[in-house]
Scaffold this motif. Structure first.
Motif, PDB file in Angstrom:
ATOM      1  N   ILE A   1       2.880 -14.380  -4.522  1.00 54.70           N
ATOM      2  CA  ILE A   1       2.809 -12.924  -4.570  1.00 54.70           C
ATOM      3  C   ILE A   1       3.868 -12.392  -3.617  1.00 54.70           C
ATOM      4  O   ILE A   1       4.000 -12.871  -2.482  1.00 54.70           O
ATOM      5  N   GLY A   2       4.634 -11.403  -4.079  1.00 54.22           N
ATOM      6  CA  GLY A   2       5.659 -10.813  -3.238  1.00 54.22           C
ATOM      7  C   GLY A   2       5.617  -9.304  -3.220  1.00 54.22           C
ATOM      8  O   GLY A   2       6.493  -8.664  -2.640  1.00 54.22           O
ATOM      9  N   ALA A   3       4.611  -8.706  -3.839  1.00 54.31           N
ATOM     10  CA  ALA A   3       4.517  -7.248  -3.904  1.00 54.31           C
ATOM     11  C   ALA A   3       4.051  -6.685  -2.561  1.00 54.31           C
ATOM     12  O   ALA A   3       3.479  -7.392  -1.725  1.00 54.31           O
ATOM     13  N   ASP A   4       4.282  -5.395  -2.385  1.00 55.42           N
ATOM     14  CA  ASP A   4       3.749  -4.702  -1.214  1.00 55.42           C
ATOM     15  C   ASP A   4       2.288  -4.363  -1.501  1.00 55.42           C
ATOM     16  O   ASP A   4       1.973  -3.345  -2.129  1.00 55.42           O
ATOM     17  N   LEU A   5       1.403  -5.224  -1.043  1.00 57.58           N
ATOM     18  CA  LEU A   5      -0.020  -5.081  -1.358  1.00 57.58           C
ATOM     19  C   LEU A   5      -0.623  -3.817  -0.768  1.00 57.58           C
ATOM     20  O   LEU A   5      -1.683  -3.363  -1.213  1.00 57.58           O
ATOM     21  N   ARG A   6       0.032  -3.235   0.219  1.00 50.52           N
ATOM     22  CA  ARG A   6      -0.485  -1.999   0.816  1.00 50.52           C
ATOM     23  C   ARG A   6      -0.452  -0.849  -0.184  1.00 50.52           C
ATOM     24  O   ARG A   6      -1.191   0.136  -0.028  1.00 50.52           O
ATOM     25  N   ARG A   7       0.411  -0.981  -1.196  1.00 51.79           N
ATOM     26  CA  ARG A   7       0.537   0.081  -2.200  1.00 51.79           C
ATOM     27  C   ARG A   7      -0.374  -0.140  -3.401  1.00 51.79           C
ATOM     28  O   ARG A   7      -0.435   0.712  -4.281  1.00 51.79           O
TER      29      ARG A   7
ATOM     30  N   LYS B   1       0.099 -24.401  -2.815  1.00 50.04           N
ATOM     31  CA  LYS B   1      -0.801 -23.301  -2.500  1.00 50.04           C
ATOM     32  C   LYS B   1      -0.242 -21.965  -2.959  1.00 50.04           C
ATOM     33  O   LYS B   1       0.973 -21.772  -3.009  1.00 50.04           O
ATOM     34  N   VAL B   2      -1.135 -21.048  -3.279  1.00 47.24           N
ATOM     35  CA  VAL B   2      -0.747 -19.693  -3.659  1.00 47.24           C
ATOM     36  C   VAL B   2      -0.226 -18.995  -2.410  1.00 47.24           C
ATOM     37  O   VAL B   2      -0.946 -18.826  -1.430  1.00 47.24           O
ATOM     38  N   LEU B   3       1.045 -18.616  -2.434  1.00 42.50           N
ATOM     39  CA  LEU B   3       1.626 -18.020  -1.243  1.00 42.50           C
ATOM     40  C   LEU B   3       1.766 -16.513  -1.381  1.00 42.50           C
ATOM     41  O   LEU B   3       1.821 -15.963  -2.481  1.00 42.50           O
ATOM     42  N   TYR B   4       1.805 -15.863  -0.231  1.00 45.06           N
ATOM     43  CA  TYR B   4       2.257 -14.476  -0.156  1.00 45.06           C
ATOM     44  C   TYR B   4       3.490 -14.465   0.735  1.00 45.06           C
ATOM     45  O   TYR B   4       3.473 -14.987   1.856  1.00 45.06           O
ATOM     46  N   ASN B   5       4.593 -13.886   0.237  1.00 45.88           N
ATOM     47  CA  ASN B   5       5.827 -13.755   1.001  1.00 45.88           C
ATOM     48  C   ASN B   5       6.078 -12.271   1.227  1.00 45.88           C
ATOM     49  O   ASN B   5       6.035 -11.473   0.282  1.00 45.88           O
ATOM     50  N   SER B   6       6.336 -11.901   2.472  1.00 47.16           N
ATOM     51  CA  SER B   6       6.397 -10.482   2.834  1.00 47.16           C
ATOM     52  C   SER B   6       7.767  -9.841   2.644  1.00 47.16           C
ATOM     53  O   SER B   6       7.941  -8.663   2.960  1.00 47.16           O
ATOM     54  N   TRP B   7       8.752 -10.569   2.101  1.00 46.89           N
ATOM     55  CA  TRP B   7      10.119 -10.040   2.051  1.00 46.89           C
ATOM     56  C   TRP B   7      10.221  -8.719   1.288  1.00 46.89           C
ATOM     57  O   TRP B   7      10.776  -7.740   1.794  1.00 46.89           O
ATOM     58  N   GLU B   8       9.703  -8.667   0.080  1.00 47.29           N
ATOM     59  CA  GLU B   8       9.889  -7.467  -0.728  1.00 47.29           C
ATOM     60  C   GLU B   8       9.066  -6.293  -0.199  1.00 47.29           C
ATOM     61  O   GLU B   8       9.367  -5.137  -0.509  1.00 47.29           O
ATOM     62  N   ALA B   9       8.075  -6.579   0.625  1.00 49.47           N
ATOM     63  CA  ALA B   9       7.277  -5.502   1.211  1.00 49.47           C
ATOM     64  C   ALA B   9       7.936  -4.910   2.450  1.00 49.47           C
ATOM     65  O   ALA B   9       7.902  -3.695   2.672  1.00 49.47           O
ATOM     66  N   THR B  10       8.559  -5.751   3.289  1.00 50.88           N
ATOM     67  CA  THR B  10       9.051  -5.259   4.582  1.00 50.88           C
ATOM     68  C   THR B  10      10.535  -5.492   4.809  1.00 50.88           C
ATOM     69  O   THR B  10      11.086  -4.933   5.761  1.00 50.88           O
ATOM     70  N   THR B  11      11.195  -6.295   4.002  1.00 51.46           N
ATOM     71  CA  THR B  11      12.587  -6.722   4.208  1.00 51.46           C
ATOM     72  C   THR B  11      12.783  -7.100   5.679  1.00 51.46           C
ATOM     73  O   THR B  11      12.034  -7.896   6.219  1.00 51.46           O
ATOM     74  N   PHE B  12      13.802  -6.506   6.356  1.00 51.42           N
ATOM     75  CA  PHE B  12      14.095  -6.907   7.734  1.00 51.42           C
ATOM     76  C   PHE B  12      13.175  -6.251   8.770  1.00 51.42           C
ATOM     77  O   PHE B  12      13.237  -6.589   9.948  1.00 51.42           O
ATOM     78  N   ASP B  13      12.353  -5.328   8.340  1.00 45.96           N
ATOM     79  CA  ASP B  13      11.498  -4.583   9.267  1.00 45.96           C
ATOM     80  C   ASP B  13      10.224  -5.384   9.554  1.00 45.96           C
ATOM     81  O   ASP B  13       9.127  -5.055   9.093  1.00 45.96           O
ATOM     82  N   VAL B  14      10.373  -6.438  10.332  1.00 49.37           N
ATOM     83  CA  VAL B  14       9.271  -7.354  10.618  1.00 49.37           C
ATOM     84  C   VAL B  14       8.639  -6.987  11.957  1.00 49.37           C
ATOM     85  O   VAL B  14       9.319  -6.914  12.983  1.00 49.37           O
ATOM     86  N   ASP B  15       7.346  -6.730  11.936  1.00 52.79           N
ATOM     87  CA  ASP B  15       6.584  -6.609  13.185  1.00 52.79           C
ATOM     88  C   ASP B  15       5.197  -7.168  12.935  1.00 52.79           C
ATOM     89  O   ASP B  15       4.696  -7.180  11.808  1.00 52.79           O
TER      90      ASP B  15
END
Length: 699
Positions: free
Chosen positions: A569-575, A296-310
């Motif tokens: 996808i690993g980009a910060d999609l908010r940007r 499946k096409v995944l989105y991984n949030s690491w590069e967008a938020t690093t350790f700042d997970v909420d």
């Protein structure tokens, strides 16, 4: 022993013939190549005259011990304690089956039985080779070297070796050298295959300047290893490979048997390009029934938020990911207690209540309500010094009495060779996967073990720590596959430091590199696809700048490059603005249309990242009426058109029927197979257009 006894193993397209040597008690290669190659005088035959070496040193031997082979590289070094090293064995028996062969040699004085094992892999052109070593005497044996196998390749002007080199963030760089005489060796002592070299090697005759027939080996071992190629007297190259024990020796007790890792051996008459497809078919077989489960096409949030997970920020990303067509949302490092940065938390694998104030299960439900599967990152072999786990079990880490425990990335390594540590890891994974609705697990390992000891467990040279860690790692993975068969497992080790066939047989995808920059990643993937299949190659679209090649590339380039394997996808999609999100949605939709061809089809590498235009061609497994997908990328200078006269770049395809016709589904242009083979597909690159995905339908 009856000299000149011969046995032939046959794969789909190749033959491998072994014979008993007329010169001594050993087996040697008689022929290896396309079907029928065994008929005629052996290309590995030699004059049988030696000066200052023994016949065994010059023979194309399949496996020989130090003693019989004293000078030119033995595959086995064994001794009883306090005695001279060496074995002088006799041939005992041969056992042939429909898909395999076992040749037994014994040395009664030493107390050693050696069985050379061969097995063909159905539906492929791969032969497995390994060795079983049994202590048959009343005293233990010390094994200082115990390679899996040796293979011999006839050459006329030296060997052209192709191998994969690199470092962290620059793995799988295709490298070549010509070995005329002497020894080439590579390997790892890091407890994993490592970033520097992959446990894979291809050998061709250097006399052929083109893509000559290629022989390949790959070691199935996720621990310490070596592969050594020796250009030997008489015009042959002999390659031996095996695992490397941590303390340099393994003791084999009376009655015990040691089985070496398997060495996969492959041949293709179509050169490195054909050899890559042999490995791809083999890895598709390793996947078993999991092969036909869509990646499946995944989105991984690491590069967008690093350790700042909420939870709120993660859900914002998840909603945007779902809107552009992602199918899976993965929370990476930072989701568990004590993990504000990389200095703490490892080992205490419980969701952080501060990050998920309404509960972790509520968060997972919210992600799934968006139509997304949910995945989680974990690093089971690591522990932070300040964690509750380390406080309770300080003896679970690798350590040496009286020596400081060295931190790498602010963490220590758990001794996964211990059954209690394995049980803890299994219990942790079971708790997470049964307690929460998790369908994807990313297993990472971000440091190699140092100070590798186990105080209180006996003398260090009695502990085969590397093999025990590997056995523990594989035991946990086997449990995951059995207890949680629907969970997709991704293998990662600081990028691509643990990618081998043992890992690939138990995971669904692997992470080739932490470097996601488009041009840097292109060279990583080019090397990776020489050895490994597209369906296991996880690749993300991110905003990362280049580390080694910082030239900017379009969003299309990033997508087409990532679509060469398993798209993420690993980009910060908010940007991303609305236009970028719409373009991304279009690319993801196109990828889903051709995903099956990319993952199950026959792949051909077209050119290399050093060329101005390169790509990958995928031919549908559905036969002559299927699709051909071409991922094309422009990496070089432009031709100056229309300001000056110019013409489109061309990318020649391969493997098509020259008499057939192929229609481009986007432009409706029809090409003959001959045109595509001779001239190639045209691409008019410009500053705003540096990548295309072409789908051709055979008419």
């Amino acid at each position: 022993m009856t000299p000149n006894q011969r046995w032939t193993l046959r794969t789909d397209r190749t033959s491998y013939t072994v014979r008993l040597s007329p010169d001594g008690p050993w087996a040697e290669l008689d022929a290896w190549g396309p079907h029928g190659v065994e008929t005629g005088p052996s290309a590995l035959d030699w004059s049988h005259r030696t000066h200052f070496i023994t016949p065994a040193d010059a023979a194309p031997a399949e496996y020989l011990p130090y003693g019989l082979r004293p000078f030119t590289g033995a595959d086995l070094v064994a001794a009883r304690p306090g005695t001279e090293r060496g074995a002088w064995w006799a041939f005992e028996a041969a056992e042939e089956s429909a898909d395999g062969l076992r040749l037994t040699f014994t040395d009664d004085l030493l107390g050693l039985r050696t069985v050379l094992c061969y097995a063909t892999v159905p539906g492929t052109d791969v032969i497995h080779r390994w060795t079983e070593l049994s202590c048959t005497g009343e005293e233990e044996l010390r094994l200082e070297r115990f390679d899996s196998a040796a293979v011999n390749v006839p050459v006329t002007a030296g060997a052209r070796l192709t191998y994969l080199t690199g470092q962290w963030s620059q793995e799988f760089q295709r490298t070549q050298l010509t070995l005329s005489r002497g020894t080439f060796t590579m390997g790892s002592h890091q407890g994993v295959p490592g970033h520097a070299y992959a446990p894979w090697l291809a050998v061709q005759d250097a006399a052929d300047p083109g893509d000559a027939p290629a022989y390949g080996v790959a070691l199935e071992w996720p621990g310490n290893w070596h592969i050594t190629a020796e250009a030997e007297p008489g015009g042959a190259v002999r390659v031996r490979a095996g695992r490397v024990p941590h303390e340099g020796v393994v003791c084999l007790a009376p009655g015990d048997t040691l089985t070496t890792p398997r060495l996969a051996c492959a041949f293709s008459a179509e050169g490195l390009d054909g050899l890559s497809r042999v490995w791809h078919r083999y890895e598709r077989r390793l996947a078993g029934d999991r092969l036909h489960r869509p990646r499946k096409v995944l989105y991984n949030s690491w590069e967008a938020t690093t350790f700042d997970v909420d939870a709120a920020a993660q859900l914002e990303l998840a909603k945007t990911a779902a809107d552009i067509g992602a199918e899976l949302f993965v929370v990476d490092d930072g989701w568990f207690t004590g993990r504000a940065d990389d200095t703490g938390g490892l080992g205490d694998w419980y969701p952080d209540p501060v990050a998920f104030p309404e509960g972790f299960d509520r968060f997972v439900e919210d992600v799934r309500a968006l139509g997304l599967d949910f995945g989680l990152w974990i690093e089971p072999e690591a522990v932070s010094p300040g964690s509750a786990l380390h406080t309770e079990h300080p003896d679970w880490v690798y350590r040496i009495d009286g020596r400081p425990a060295r931190l790498v990335r602010h963490q220590l390594s758990l001794d996964l060779g211990r059954t209690d540590v394995q049980d803890f890891v299994i219990g942790t994974l079971d708790r997470l996967l049964t307690g929460h609705d998790i369908s994807y697990l990313k297993w990472d390992m971000n440091r190699p073990p140092t100070e590798r000891g186990r105080p209180g467990a006996g003398p260090a040279n009695r502990l085969d720590l590397d093999a025990q860690h590997v056995a523990g790692y594989l035991r946990v993975l086997d449990h995951l596959r059995t207890a949680h068969p629907r969970v997709t497992v991704e293998g990662c080790a600081g990028g691509g430091a643990r990618i081998d066939h043992a890992t690939l047989a138990r995971t669904d995808v692997v992470w080739p590199s932490d470097n996601t920059a488009p041009l840097d990643r292109l060279s990583v993937q080019h090397g990776f696809l020489h050895a490994h299949a597209p369906h296991v190659m996880s690749s993300w679209v991110t905003d990362a700048p280049g580390v080694f090649d910082p030239r900017p590339r379009s969003l299309a380039f990033r997508f087409v490059g990532a679509m060469c394997g398993v798209l993420g996808i690993g980009a910060d999609l908010r940007r991303w603005d609305a236009g970028q999100r719409a373009e991304a949605a279009g690319w993801i939709a196109r990828y889903k249309e051709v995903r099956e061809v990319i993952h199950l089809g026959e792949a051909r590498l077209l050119g290399s990242p050093l060329d101005a235009t390169c790509g990958v061609q995928y031919d549908s497994p559905d036969g002559p009426d299927g699709r051909t997908v071409v991922a094309a990328l422009g990496t070089g200078r432009l031709d100056g058109a229309p300001l000056v006269p110019g013409r489109p770049a061309r990318l020649r395809l391969r493997g098509l029927d020259p008499a057939a016709h192929y229609r481009d589904t986007a432009s409706a242009t029809t090409y003959s197979g001959a045109h595509l083979l001779h001239y190639g597909l045209p691409f008019a690159w410009s500053p705003d257009h540096d990548a295309e995905l072409v789908v051709l339908i055979r008419q």
